[in-house]
Design an enzyme around this catalytic site. Structure first.
Site, mmCIF file in Angstrom:
data_model
loop_
_atom_site.group_PDB
_atom_site.id
_atom_site.type_symbol
_atom_site.label_atom_id
_atom_site.label_comp_id
_atom_site.label_asym_id
_atom_site.label_seq_id
_atom_site.Cartn_x
_atom_site.Cartn_y
_atom_site.Cartn_z
ATOM 1 N N CYS A 7 -4.457 4.783 -7.299
ATOM 2 C CA CYS A 7 -5.515 5.792 -7.900
ATOM 3 C C CYS A 7 -5.526 7.018 -6.743
ATOM 4 C CB CYS A 7 -6.849 5.288 -7.624
ATOM 5 S SG CYS A 7 -7.384 4.316 -9.136
ATOM 6 N N ASP A 30 9.171 3.911 -5.850
ATOM 7 C CA ASP A 30 8.999 2.969 -4.881
ATOM 8 C C ASP A 30 8.921 3.198 -3.649
ATOM 9 O OD1 ASP A 30 7.829 -0.271 -5.727
ATOM 10 O OD2 ASP A 30 8.563 0.060 -3.917
ATOM 11 N N HIS A 46 -7.687 3.521 -13.927
ATOM 12 C CA HIS A 46 -7.657 2.528 -13.210
ATOM 13 C C HIS A 46 -8.009 1.390 -14.064
ATOM 14 C CE1 HIS A 46 -7.573 -0.289 -9.740
ATOM 15 N NE2 HIS A 46 -8.532 -0.971 -10.402
ATOM 16 N N ASN A 87 4.123 -6.723 -13.226
ATOM 17 C CA ASN A 87 3.870 -8.096 -12.637
ATOM 18 C C ASN A 87 2.166 -8.247 -12.945
ATOM 19 O OD1 ASN A 87 6.211 -9.006 -11.632
ATOM 20 N ND2 ASN A 87 5.962 -7.544 -9.651
ATOM 21 N N GLY A 93 3.560 -12.012 -8.494
ATOM 22 C CA GLY A 93 3.852 -11.389 -7.239
ATOM 23 C C GLY A 93 3.279 -10.163 -7.470
ATOM 24 N N THR A 95 1.013 -7.278 -6.081
ATOM 25 C CA THR A 95 0.372 -7.083 -4.844
ATOM 26 C C THR A 95 -0.665 -5.702 -4.999
ATOM 27 O OG1 THR A 95 2.248 -5.712 -4.270
ATOM 28 C CG2 THR A 95 2.346 -7.831 -3.570
ATOM 29 N N HIS A 100 1.061 -1.115 -13.191
ATOM 30 C CA HIS A 100 2.128 -0.358 -13.265
ATOM 31 C C HIS A 100 3.382 -1.169 -13.408
ATOM 32 C CE1 HIS A 100 1.768 -3.066 -9.367
ATOM 33 N NE2 HIS A 100 2.877 -3.006 -9.396
ATOM 34 N N HIS A 102 7.613 -1.378 -13.280
ATOM 35 C CA HIS A 102 8.661 -1.159 -12.327
ATOM 36 C C HIS A 102 9.962 -0.500 -13.317
ATOM 37 C CE1 HIS A 102 7.157 -3.121 -8.623
ATOM 38 N NE2 HIS A 102 6.361 -3.703 -9.374
HETATM 39 P P1 5GP Z 1 3.734 -5.278 -7.376
HETATM 40 O O1 5GP Z 1 4.298 -6.276 -6.299
HETATM 41 O O2 5GP Z 1 2.400 -5.279 -7.395
HETATM 42 O O3 5GP Z 1 4.351 -5.268 -8.861
HETATM 43 O O4 5GP Z 1 4.432 -3.898 -7.169
HETATM 44 C C1 5GP Z 1 3.811 -2.975 -6.216
HETATM 45 C C2 5GP Z 1 4.979 -2.156 -5.830
HETATM 46 O O5 5GP Z 1 4.098 -0.997 -5.101
HETATM 47 C C3 5GP Z 1 5.808 -2.623 -4.363
HETATM 48 O O6 5GP Z 1 7.260 -2.473 -5.129
HETATM 49 C C4 5GP Z 1 5.686 -1.673 -3.369
HETATM 50 O O7 5GP Z 1 6.906 -1.442 -2.697
HETATM 51 C C5 5GP Z 1 5.025 -0.402 -4.115
HETATM 52 N N1 5GP Z 1 4.180 0.351 -2.988
HETATM 53 C C6 5GP Z 1 3.175 -0.279 -2.213
HETATM 54 N N2 5GP Z 1 2.384 0.669 -1.652
HETATM 55 C C7 5GP Z 1 2.808 1.784 -1.939
HETATM 56 C C8 5GP Z 1 2.788 3.335 -1.627
HETATM 57 O O8 5GP Z 1 1.901 3.596 -0.730
HETATM 58 N N3 5GP Z 1 3.772 4.167 -2.091
HETATM 59 C C9 5GP Z 1 4.715 3.709 -3.059
HETATM 60 N N4 5GP Z 1 5.694 4.753 -3.375
HETATM 61 N N5 5GP Z 1 4.895 2.565 -3.459
HETATM 62 C C10 5GP Z 1 3.965 1.549 -3.021
HETATM 63 ZN ZN ZN Z 2 -6.602 2.329 -9.184
#
Ligand code: 5GP
Ligand code: ZN
Length: 114
Positions: A7, A30, A46, A87, A93, A95, A100, A102
Site C-alpha cells: 500500500c 522486486d 488492499h 503465492n 511462501g 510473505t 501480488h 510475480h
Molecule cells: P511473496 O513471498 O509474498 O510472494 O513475495 C513478496 C515479494 O516482495 C518478495 O519477492 C520480496 O523480495 C518483495 N519485496 C518485499 N519487500 C519489498 C519492498 O520493499 N520493495 C520491493 N520492490 N519488493 C519487496
Molecule cells: Zn496493502
C-alpha cells in the site's frame, strides 16, 4: 491499509522502480530479483491474496493481466516467455499479505514450477 508495504509503495510513500502504472494497478521491480526480469504486479486496493477474490472484485484480475502484458512487452520477455505466479498463504511462501503476482523471466526458468 496502515503498515502494509505494498500500500505504501502504491502511494509512493516508499520508493520503488515502477515499470507500469494505471488507476487500478502498479507494477514495480522486486527488491530481491529471482531472475533478470522480476516485477510485482499489484492492485492498488488492499486485498490480502487470491482467496479474497470474488464476484465483486474479480474485475481486478483483468487489470492485473493487462498490466502484466504491458510489462512483459516493455521488458522484452513477451516473446521469449515468462512466468506469472501468485503465492496464497503461508505454505505457498506468501510473505507480503497484499495481493501480488510475480512476473519472472529473462532467463530459462525451471521447467517445473517447483
Ligand atoms: P511473496 O513471498 O509474498 O510472494 O513475495 C513478496 C515479494 O516482495 C518478495 O519477492 C520480496 O523480495 C518483495 N519485496 C518485499 N519487500 C519489498 C519492498 O520493499 N520493495 C520491493 N520492490 N519488493 C519487496
Ligand atoms: Zn496493502
Amino acid at each position: 491499509m496502515d503498515n502494509c508495504i505494498f500500500c505504501k509503495i502504491a502511494k509512493k510513500e516508499i520508493p520503488s522502480t515502477v515499470e507500469y502504472e494505471d488507476d487500478k494497478v502498479i507494477a514495480f521491480r522486486d527488491i530481491e530479483p529471482a531472475a533478470p526480469v522480476h516485477v510485482l504486479i499489484v492492485p492498488k486496493v488492499h486485498i490480502k491474496n487470491i482467496k479474497e477474490i470474488n464476484g465483486d472484485n474479480a474485475d481486478l484480475l483483468k487489470d492485473i493481466h493487462n498490466a502484466a502484458n504491458k510489462v512483459a512487452e516493455k521488458l522484452g520477455v513477451a516473446e521469449s516467455g515468462y512466468r506469472l505466479i501468485t503465492n496464497c498463504g503461508e505454505d505457498a511462501g506468501q510473505t507480503v499479505f497484499h495481493l501480488h503476482y510475480h512476473l519472472v523471466g529473462g532467463r530459462k526458468l525451471s521447467p517445473r514450477i517447483l
